[in-house]
Design an enzyme around this catalytic site. Structure first.
Site, short mmCIF file in Angstrom:
data_model
loop_
_atom_site.label_atom_id
_atom_site.label_comp_id
_atom_site.label_asym_id
_atom_site.label_seq_id
_atom_site.Cartn_x
_atom_site.Cartn_y
_atom_site.Cartn_z
N LYS A 97 0.85 -1.18 0.00
CA LYS A 97 0.00 0.00 0.00
C LYS A 97 0.89 1.24 0.00
CE LYS A 97 -3.83 1.89 2.78
NZ LYS A 97 -4.70 1.59 3.95
N SER A 131 -9.41 1.69 3.17
CA SER A 131 -8.52 2.50 2.35
C SER A 131 -7.53 1.67 1.52
CB SER A 131 -7.75 3.46 3.24
OG SER A 131 -6.98 2.75 4.21
N SER A 136 -10.01 -0.72 7.22
CA SER A 136 -9.37 -0.56 5.92
C SER A 136 -8.68 -1.79 5.35
CB SER A 136 -8.34 0.59 6.00
OG SER A 136 -9.00 1.81 6.16
#
Length: 452
Positions: A80, A149, A173
């Site tokens: 990420k 996210s 997330s």
């Protein structure tokens, strides 16, 4: 060789060790997937093809002389885009960090490399891992949110662009994108994996998340990254157990506490019926399924999480926000502003209530091997202006307890549905064992048909 992208972490690493495939062949297969499909899915921010292949060649050379670095030797993984990676941009998908190139790796990234992994690239995140939706599309249906996210990480794993990727969880997330994309999402106990070198949203909540297509692969990733780090004030100084051994030691049907309270009230009829069907299947396979209640303090958990997250986000972003407010998206901007307006007394009260909730929820889980509940109130919403509802993950994040999402079936609309399991703190291996047992019973490994 053309379908090497289908291999999970464990199988890919085994075949590389045995010389049945090379790391270069695996990397080329994944890079081809990215080049073919990322224009549609938009899961990646940065992929350096030549660097990936160079690292893969180095891993093959090490393997050829018997120098296996670890359980991830030669396996490419995604990060990420909030994880520092030396020499590669870490943008947090924000104009604030658009040119930021860290000079060192996040500790967890360094540990993955020490275990033999190759950094495949940086996956799209919502801005600063908050609530503003990213550009990533859901491989099951592009009209539906991929969640957030960790949207890019989840979509990439789901569509076979990598077998594992790092996410993070401050509210929901990791678990929510895993559920929406039909994959496994593990949020370990808070403090088990270092967050040093990870762009923070809320330092007392932020937890490194793991996205894979199997429970075993999640255990391998956890094993590679778990450990104490004195650079991270939230890191826990305790020996790291053998998570794979602990997972495999769960060799009997578990005792599972089904939590209907709150979770069923918030779920669609389809999700309620599906979760009941999951519980029945587990019971028919031998599990003892009992109904487990929630403590009264659960009613304050979501507000405590929101207060904690917004205040700590405001503290981290204050300087940049005051100088460049227009460079923040509307949802993270609103969160920062709410944090700035929250009094110190309110924040302190939230922490007091949080401590009480953690004690209460741990007590509520005594006597069961894991708690079971729906992973999300509904399948991925048909709405790209949202990342979905994190309410089913955020209490476990607030309490710092380990939780894992596993795919459990399909909705009538052709979207994945998932179950969530939560366990006692520092019992991540046991939770993985229960999750793998459930995974075997449910046999719900999913793959998006548009990306065969």
């Amino acid at each position: 060789m053309s379908r090497l992208y289908k291999l999970g972490v464990a199988e890919a690493a085994r075949q590389i060790r045995e010389g049945r495939i090379t790391s270069v062949e695996l990397a080329e297969s994944l890079l081809e997937r990215i080049e073919t499909y990322d224009s549609e899915l938009q899961a990646w921010v940065t992929v350096d093809r030549e660097e990936v292949l160079s690292e893969a060649r180095r891993r093959d050379e090490e393997r050829d002389v018997g120098d296996i670095q670890g359980p991830l030797h030669g396996v490419p993984v995604g990060l990420k885009d909030i994880f520092y990676s030396e020499g590669m941009k870490t943008t947090a998908c924000s104009p604030i960090y658009e040119d930021f190139v860290p000079g060192y790796d996040a500790i967890c990234v360094a540990m993955l490399k020490e275990a033999g992994a190759i950094v495949l690239g940086k996956a799209v995140t919502t801005e600063f891992a908050s609530g503003d939706p990213s550009r990533t599309r859901n491989p099951w249906n592009p009209a539906h949110t991929p969640g957030g996210s960790s949207s890019g990480s989840a979509a990439a794993v789901s569509a076979g662009m990598c077998s594992a990727a790092l996410g993070s969880q401050t509210g929901g997330s990791t678990g929510r994108p895993a559920a929406y994309n039909g994959i496994v999402g593990l949020k370990p106990t808070y403090g088990r994996i270092s967050c040093y070198g990870v762009v923070p949203l809320s330092w007392s909540l932020d937890t490194v998340g793991i996205l894979t297509r199997s429970v075993e692969d999640a255990a391998i990733m956890l094993q590679a990254m778990a450990g104490y780090d004195r650079n991270d004030p939230g890191s826990h100084d305790a020996p790291v157990p053998d998570y794979l051994a602990e997972m495999r030691s769960v060799d009997r049907p578990p005792r599972i506490g089904l939590i209907r309270e709150f979770f069923y009230d918030q779920s669609s009829p389809e999700v309620r019926e599906h979760t009941d069907a999951v519980a029945r299947r587990l019971a028919e396979a031998g599990a003892e399924v009992i109904e487990t209640g929630l403590p009264d303090s659960f009613g304050q958990a979501h507000e405590c999480q929101r207060v904690t997250s917004s205040v700590e986000a405001a503290a981290f972003h204050e300087e940049n926000f005051m100088a460049r407010p227009d460079d923040y998206g509307p949802r993270i901007r609103a969160s920062i502003e709410a944090g700035m307006e929250t009094s110190a007394v309110r924040y302190a009260q939230a922490q007091r209530m949080r401590d009480g909730f953690r004690t209460d929820i741990v007590d509520a889980l005594r006597g069961v091997d894991a708690a079971l509940m729906p992973a999300t109130p509904e399948p991925a919403p048909r709405d790209l202006s949202t990342t979905g509802d994190p309410a089913f993950q955020s209490p476990w994040t607030l309490a710092g307890l380990p939780a894992i999402v596993i795919p459990s079936g399909m909705s009538e609309s052709g979207l994945p549905i998932a179950a969530q399991l939560a366990g006692a703190p520092w019992q991540d291996g046991k939770l993985l064992g229960v999750a793998r047992w459930c995974e075997d019973v449910l046999e719900s490994g999913l793959w998006p048909p548009a990306y065969p």
